[in-house]
Write an enzyme that holds these catalytic residues in place. Structure first.
Site, short mmCIF file in Angstrom:
data_model
loop_
_atom_site.label_atom_id
_atom_site.label_comp_id
_atom_site.label_asym_id
_atom_site.label_seq_id
_atom_site.Cartn_x
_atom_site.Cartn_y
_atom_site.Cartn_z
CG HIS A 36 -1.73 -1.18 1.42
ND1 HIS A 36 -2.29 -1.53 2.63
CD2 HIS A 36 -2.12 -2.15 0.54
CE1 HIS A 36 -2.99 -2.65 2.49
NE2 HIS A 36 -2.89 -3.05 1.23
CE1 TYR A 74 0.23 3.06 10.18
CE2 TYR A 74 0.69 0.90 11.13
CZ TYR A 74 -0.19 1.80 10.54
OH TYR A 74 -1.50 1.43 10.31
#
Length: 470
Positions: free
Chosen positions: A73, A136
């Protein structure tokens, strides 16, 4: 789980531009371990050239089993990836428009490793240990309206060598149905907004940057920079740069009551709004300044760091705008002078007078350099593309300084007329018969170009010939 303790903080480049792997110090003992996952000050001190990308969200993806596979992605924001527990095999593919489209990088990450993933680079991973916590930071909030780009995990062109064959792992239906590389629509660049698009510099910027889906040209009717709703007028996190070519430039009218109000609204209030938006969203703000921020009394050329001392209202508003823009972390203040562009200007006026047989009186005690809007636009383009140092840059035409009288003579000469038809007069003589308010002008408008990178050097006579023949 095996963690590499005692590493020094360092960074490694990859074949994908902007994709940087970091080794992180992890300190451990019998109780467990500790690390600073993102420590901007220490990264900067170590010479690690990562952008201060301004994360707004911290996410954790927990994975029970070995072989959990997610991706590929690419999102329209930057991402800083590491793991809190466990270990992953990561694969990153450049899905941005450009020469490196399709470039691949793979690596294993454990808690002692992190990777900075720039906007538009496809991100994917496969867990190599149970109970892996993949973490993240991102510098934008997820939105269904954002632009995303995807690539099939099994694409034969990039040919990622997954440690565990894809046929043996659990993959979501969506990931299985993503396109192969040949069918991927590349991630477009971050948007660029050009304000003042109908002005002479705005038109030059349109000619320089061209028509692309990611470049937006906004005139006053398209975007009100003084509106209280400006913060919500765009999804600002999608923009990489704002080029502010909008300004109030009627120097004499700025000295009137109504003009003063308009000048402050356009050159200060609107600039403050753009500066606030740029600072909050990590946008590079390009602001066009003026020689009028100086009083013109210096004996030599003005350097970017010289103290501001404007004489009139217009110069005062431009100086105030400069001070505001200087607070934006990523900014270019383009200080220029004697701007000549598409539309009515001094050069075309002199050419017209020459053609009609009129012998003008022209000021001969104001000194500067002509600056053509296409050169300003080209310099701004280079600054953004090549990453010039942020700050104030003088951007004018090159060569020897001239007076307006010298410029007029040059125009007469290139158009085939006798330059001796022109009479040089002082500023006081020229404005002696003026019926309205006259703003004070700096006598010295020469800007020091010695520290300006990427400046286009075109002879003035060549530029004059082009503008007078247009």
């Amino acid at each position: 789980m095996s963690i590499a303790f005692g590493k020094g903080l360092s960074a490694r480049e990859t074949p994908i531009p902007g994709l940087v792997v970091l080794d992180l110090p992890v300190h451990g003992d019998a109780r467990g371990w500790f690390k600073e996952n993102w420590q901007r000050e220490k990264m900067t001190a170590a010479g690690i050239d990562l952008p201060d990308f301004g994360p707004v969200q911290n996410n954790i993806s927990f994975n029970d089993a070995v072989g959990t596979t997610r991706g590929i992605h690419a999102e329209p924001w930057d991402k800083y990836v590491s793991v809190a527990t466990g270990r992953i095999f990561g694969a990153w593919v450049d899905l941005r428009e450009g020469e490196t489209f399709g470039a691949v990088f793979t690596a294993e990450l454990d808690p002692s490793t992190a990777i900075f993933v720039p906007r538009g680079v496809g991100n994917s991973y496969q867990t190599l240990e149970p109970d892996t916590a993949y973490t993240y930071l991102v510098n934008d909030h997820w939105s269904p309206d954002a632009t995303y780009t995807f690539l099939n995990l099994a694409d034969e062109t990039v040919a990622v060598e997954w440690p565990i064959p894809l046929a043996e792992v659990e993959i979501s239906a969506k990931d299985k149905n993503h396109p192969r590389l040949a069918d991927v629509v590349p991630m477009p660049p971050s948007k660029i907004l050009v304000t003042g698009a109908n002005g002479q510099l705005g038109r030059a910027l349109r000619a320089e940057f061209g028509e692309h889906p990611w470049i937006e040209y906004a005139a006053r009717d398209d975007l009100d920079l003084t509106s209280p709703d400006l913060d919500s007028a765009r999804r600002w996190r999608e923009y990489g740069a704002i080029i502010n070519a909008a300004a109030y430039t009627k120097v004499d009218l700025a000295e009137t009551e109504s003009g003063r109000e308009e000048a402050w609204a356009a050159n200060v209030t609107a600039v403050a709004a753009l500066a606030r938006i740029a600072s909050a969203n990590g946008i590079t703000l390009v602001h066009v300044s003026s020689d009028y921020v100086f009083d013109g009394t210096k004996s030599g050329a003005y350097a970017p760091q010289d103290a501001l001392s404007p004489l009139g209202v217009y110069g005062q508003t431009k100086a105030a705008g400069d001070a505001i823009v200087s607070t934006v972390p990523r900014h270019y203040i383009i200080r220029t002078s004697w701007v000549i562009g598409d539309g009515p200007n001094f050069v075309r006026t002199m050419a017209s007078l020459a053609e009609r047989g009129i012998d003008p009186r022209v000021v001969n005690d104001q000194t500067g350099r002509l600056t053509f809007t296409d050169d300003i636009a080209a310099t701004i383009h280079r600054f953004l593309d090549e990453g010039a140092p942020y700050g104030v840059h003088n951007v004018t035409g090159t060569g020897d300084s001239m007076t307006w009288y010298d410029v007029a003579r040059a125009v007469f000469k290139v158009t085939g007329h006798d330059p001796d038809r022109i009479t040089g007069v002082s500023t006081e003589e020229y404005f002696a018969q003026a019926s309205g308010v006259v703003a004070p002008r700096p006598r010295n408008s020469v800007l020091d170009l010695s520290g300006t990178p990427h400046l286009r050097d075109t002879p003035v006579t060549q530029k004059l010939a082009a503008y007078t023949s247009a």
